[in-house]
Design a protein around this motif. Structure first.
Motif: not given
Length: 132
Positions: A65-80
Motif C-alpha cells: 500500500q506504500q509507494a516504493g521505488m517505481t511502484q504506486a501504492p497498491g500497484g503490485q496487488a492491482r497488477e496481480i
C-alpha cells in the motif's frame, strides 16, 4: 538473440536507471529499466497465459500500500489481480528481504546471489508443480 541483441546489451538496458546508469541503445531506441515506466512487474505481458512466474522486489512485503521505488501504492496487488482475472495462475516470488539503500551496491552481489540460490532451491518444487 532473435532480436539481434546481445545478452550483455539487454542486461545493460534492464539495469539502466536515470541518474545512475545511462539508457542503452537497442536498435533505434534508447532503453532503460522497465520499472521506470511506473510498474515494477509488467504483469500484463503474461495476460492469458496458463501460468506466470512473477518476480518482484516487493513480493514478500507485508503490504504494497506504500509507494516504493517505481511502484504506486497498491500497484503490485492491482497488477496481480488483473493478471489473475485473465485466467492466469500467478506464482509471485521475490527476495525474502532487501535493503533499498544497498540495492545498487556492487558489494551486495555475492550475498544476493547466495540468497537467491537458497531461495530458489526452497521454491523449486512449488514452481515445478505449477507447470506439471
Amino acid at each position: 538473440h532473435a532480436a539481434g541483441l546481445s545478452v550483455a546489451r539487454a542486461a545493460a538496458a534492464s539495469s539502466a536507471v536515470p541518474g545512475i546508469f545511462s539508457p542503452q541503445p537497442l536498435h533505434d531506441r534508447r532503453a532503460m529499466d522497465g520499472g521506470v515506466s511506473g510498474s515494477g512487474i509488467h504483469a500484463d505481458l503474461a495476460a492469458g497465459s496458463g501460468v506466470a512466474l512473477v518476480v518482484s522486489l516487493s513480493a514478500n512485503a507485508p503490504d504494497d500500500q506504500q509507494a516504493g521505488m517505481t511502484q504506486a501504492p497498491g500497484g503490485q496487488a492491482r497488477e496481480i489481480a488483473a493478471l489473475e482475472a485473465t485466467g492466469t495462475r500467478v506464482l509471485l516470488r521475490g527476495p525474502r528481504s532487501f535493503d533499498l539503500e544497498a540495492l545498487m551496491d556492487p558489494a551486495q552481489v555475492a550475498a544476493a546471489l547466495a540468497d537467491g540460490a537458497e531461495q530458489g532451491a526452497a521454491d523449486v518444487d512449488a514452481i515445478a508443480a505449477a507447470w506439471a
